[in-house]
Design a protein around this motif. Sequence first.
Motif, mmCIF file in Angstrom:
data_model
loop_
_atom_site.group_PDB
_atom_site.id
_atom_site.type_symbol
_atom_site.label_atom_id
_atom_site.label_comp_id
_atom_site.label_asym_id
_atom_site.label_seq_id
_atom_site.Cartn_x
_atom_site.Cartn_y
_atom_site.Cartn_z
ATOM 1 N N GLU A 1 -12.813 4.223 -8.150
ATOM 2 C CA GLU A 1 -13.123 3.500 -9.651
ATOM 3 C C GLU A 1 -14.053 2.211 -9.796
ATOM 4 O O GLU A 1 -14.352 1.978 -8.421
ATOM 5 C CB GLU A 1 -11.202 3.122 -9.706
ATOM 6 N N PHE B 1 -11.021 5.937 -4.418
ATOM 7 C CA PHE B 1 -11.112 6.726 -5.456
ATOM 8 C C PHE B 1 -12.382 6.577 -6.647
ATOM 9 O O PHE B 1 -12.006 7.149 -7.730
ATOM 10 C CB PHE B 1 -9.325 6.480 -5.815
ATOM 11 N N ARG C 1 -8.360 -1.111 -17.140
ATOM 12 C CA ARG C 1 -7.216 -1.482 -16.564
ATOM 13 C C ARG C 1 -6.685 -2.914 -17.143
ATOM 14 O O ARG C 1 -5.574 -3.053 -17.639
ATOM 15 C CB ARG C 1 -6.948 -1.234 -15.140
ATOM 16 N N GLU D 1 -0.837 9.050 -13.549
ATOM 17 C CA GLU D 1 -1.258 7.343 -14.043
ATOM 18 C C GLU D 1 0.047 6.502 -14.222
ATOM 19 O O GLU D 1 1.163 7.979 -14.120
ATOM 20 C CB GLU D 1 -1.914 6.962 -15.166
ATOM 21 N N ASN E 1 -1.681 -0.833 -9.430
ATOM 22 C CA ASN E 1 -2.370 0.052 -9.824
ATOM 23 C C ASN E 1 -1.465 -0.223 -10.912
ATOM 24 O O ASN E 1 -1.138 0.074 -11.593
ATOM 25 C CB ASN E 1 -2.877 1.265 -9.956
ATOM 26 N N GLU F 1 -9.485 -0.395 -1.683
ATOM 27 C CA GLU F 1 -9.412 1.436 -1.640
ATOM 28 C C GLU F 1 -9.448 2.124 -2.997
ATOM 29 O O GLU F 1 -9.685 3.099 -2.533
ATOM 30 C CB GLU F 1 -8.333 1.396 -1.478
ATOM 31 N N ARG F 2 -9.358 1.429 -3.848
ATOM 32 C CA ARG F 2 -9.004 2.252 -5.313
ATOM 33 C C ARG F 2 -10.577 2.683 -5.186
ATOM 34 O O ARG F 2 -10.809 3.791 -6.061
ATOM 35 C CB ARG F 2 -8.386 1.777 -6.596
ATOM 36 N N ARG F 3 -12.098 1.189 -5.270
ATOM 37 C CA ARG F 3 -12.785 1.417 -5.540
ATOM 38 C C ARG F 3 -13.642 2.765 -4.587
ATOM 39 O O ARG F 3 -14.040 3.570 -5.328
ATOM 40 C CB ARG F 3 -13.321 0.249 -5.548
ATOM 41 N N LYS G 1 1.257 -1.017 -0.070
ATOM 42 C CA LYS G 1 0.201 0.312 -0.151
ATOM 43 C C LYS G 1 1.037 1.343 -0.230
ATOM 44 O O LYS G 1 2.025 1.467 -0.761
ATOM 45 C CB LYS G 1 -0.844 0.220 1.035
ATOM 46 N N HIS H 1 -7.994 -3.020 -6.550
ATOM 47 C CA HIS H 1 -8.313 -2.610 -4.800
ATOM 48 C C HIS H 1 -9.007 -2.126 -4.510
ATOM 49 O O HIS H 1 -9.817 -0.700 -5.256
ATOM 50 C CB HIS H 1 -6.745 -2.334 -4.651
#
Length: 251
Positions: free
Chosen positions: A105, A103, A113, A78, A66, A98-100, A12, A96
């Motif tokens: 996503e 952030f 991706r 990116e 990512n 945490e991305r969803r 992380k 992940h």
Amino acid sequence: MKRKPLLAGNWKMHTTVIEACHLAAEIGRCSAGIDDRDVLLAPPFTVLSEVAHVLKDSKIMIASQNVCWEDSGAFTGEISPTMIKSAGGTAAIIGHSERRQIFHEDNRMINKRVQGALKFGLVPILCIGETLEEREEERTFIVLTGQIRDGLAGVSAGDMKKTIVAYEPVWAIGTGKTASKEQAQEVHAFVRNLLAEMYEKDIADSVRILYGGSVNVDNVDGLMAQADIDGALVGGAALKAESFCRIINFT
Ligand code: PGA
């Protein structure tokens, strides 16, 4: 079918350059000579090449946390597949939670991706998982089905063989609350059946499905004993060589 276990550490947003090199070196030492299981580390972008350098004589795989779907261009913030490969990476964690969650996503972006990773030769590690609310509303399997079907849209059978899935219930990440081994096995079997419906049984049987969410030295053996759990994606316990090495050496 027997799948080779994969123990993956997701660092992380932790580790400076020096900390990362020390941790990688210790993990390299404790996993030297291990052949019956794979080890993967996903350090922050800033230390990918240092970690790859420290581990150049080991079999440990390096992944990014990512990856962009384009290989270059105006995508501030990116990182491209070629950049990851040039730093020594061969895989990328995608979607992940945490991305969803943090952030925003969504499955569509995550699918881009996944496709980008495959197009440029990186192994995608597609993360899926339900929130506590979704589990309590008994929507776990609906949510996971959407994440799998949408996340893998357009992925060919040949590419699916190279892809890794990680089931990480959001309520178990970083909370110390692990899914019980029975709960995890139930979901892993469900995901494998879904993959068999979408592809073929042989392909579903060959895909590694990792469990993630508060995996630690005390619960790893029980989780890894489940028929459809092929490895672990470890956060907190991967930041200390001692605990991650014990996890690698699960019995
Ligand atoms: P955790 O994180 O092991 O700290 O729960 C797992 C992950 O988010 O990949």
